[in-house]
Design an enzyme around this catalytic site. Structure first.
Site, PDB file in Angstrom:
ATOM      1  N   CYS A 150      13.232 -33.706  30.195  1.00 13.54           N
ATOM      2  CA  CYS A 150      14.442 -32.874  30.207  1.00 13.54           C
ATOM      3  C   CYS A 150      14.490 -31.956  31.427  1.00 13.54           C
ATOM      4  CB  CYS A 150      14.491 -32.029  28.938  1.00 13.54           C
ATOM      5  SG  CYS A 150      13.055 -30.940  28.794  1.00 13.54           S
ATOM      6  N   CYS A 157      10.731 -31.370  22.573  1.00 10.37           N
ATOM      7  CA  CYS A 157      10.218 -30.038  22.913  1.00 10.37           C
ATOM      8  C   CYS A 157       8.849 -29.845  22.244  1.00 10.37           C
ATOM      9  CB  CYS A 157      11.177 -28.936  22.471  1.00 10.37           C
ATOM     10  SG  CYS A 157      12.907 -29.256  22.865  1.00 10.37           S
TER      11      CYS A 157
HETATM   12 FE1  FES Z   1      13.540 -29.299  27.418  1.00  9.51          FE
HETATM   13 FE2  FES Z   1      13.552 -28.270  24.987  1.00  9.51          FE
HETATM   14  S1  FES Z   1      15.221 -29.137  26.050  1.00  9.51           S
HETATM   15  S2  FES Z   1      11.893 -28.449  26.326  1.00  9.51           S
END
Ligand code: FES
Length: 144
Positions: A55, A124
């Protein structure tokens, strides 16, 4: 718009956001995200790791190891609220454990404490657990 109207609007927006958050995340996740434990860096860590997830967010974990026990553990992240919650939980889980015990901590252990996360935030927990594992590997590389 008058200041008062603006304040009222801001208040409304904030409570809408809070309502949305409460629908998506468990109470424990919100608590850990808003009041995370173990945030920061250690002055002379025994081991460290920093990983950037797919992400684009990064988590860093520092470990202080005494004997074979993780006596202290700190994290920082530039990630989402869920990553803050996961960093808080994974460092709490690691503290007080032996290196071997802590190396068995999984994303599921983090999710179990938080009472799960929405699908889009599962990575995450993965990122937090992977970073802990990498910090432990860093320790093992030098000391085993
Ligand atoms: Fe990247 Fe949560 S969206 S760590």
């Amino acid at each position: 718009m008058k200041n008062q109207d603006f304040d009222a609007l801001l208040g409304e927006i904030e409570s809408e956001i809070q309502k949305d958050e409460e629908e998506i995340y468990t109470e424990r996740t919100l608590e850990e995200a808003h009041n995370p434990k173990n945030v920061g860096e250690l002055k002379s860590p025994s081991a460290a790791a920093r990983i950037t997830g797919s992400c684009g967010d990064t988590i860093q974990i520092h470990l202080k190891v005494e004997g074979d026990i993780i006596s202290d553990c700190k994290f920082i992240t530039d990630g989402c609220g869920a990553s803050i919650a996961c960093g808080s939980v994974v460092t709490e889980l690691a503290k007080g454990k032996t290196i071997e015990e802590a190396s068995k901590i999984t994303p599921d252990d983090v999710l179990a404490v938080l009472g799960n996360l929405p699908e889009e935030n599962l990575h995450c927990a993965q990122l937090a657990a992977n970073t802990l594992k990498a910090a432990i590997d860093d320790y093992k590389r030098v000391h085993y």
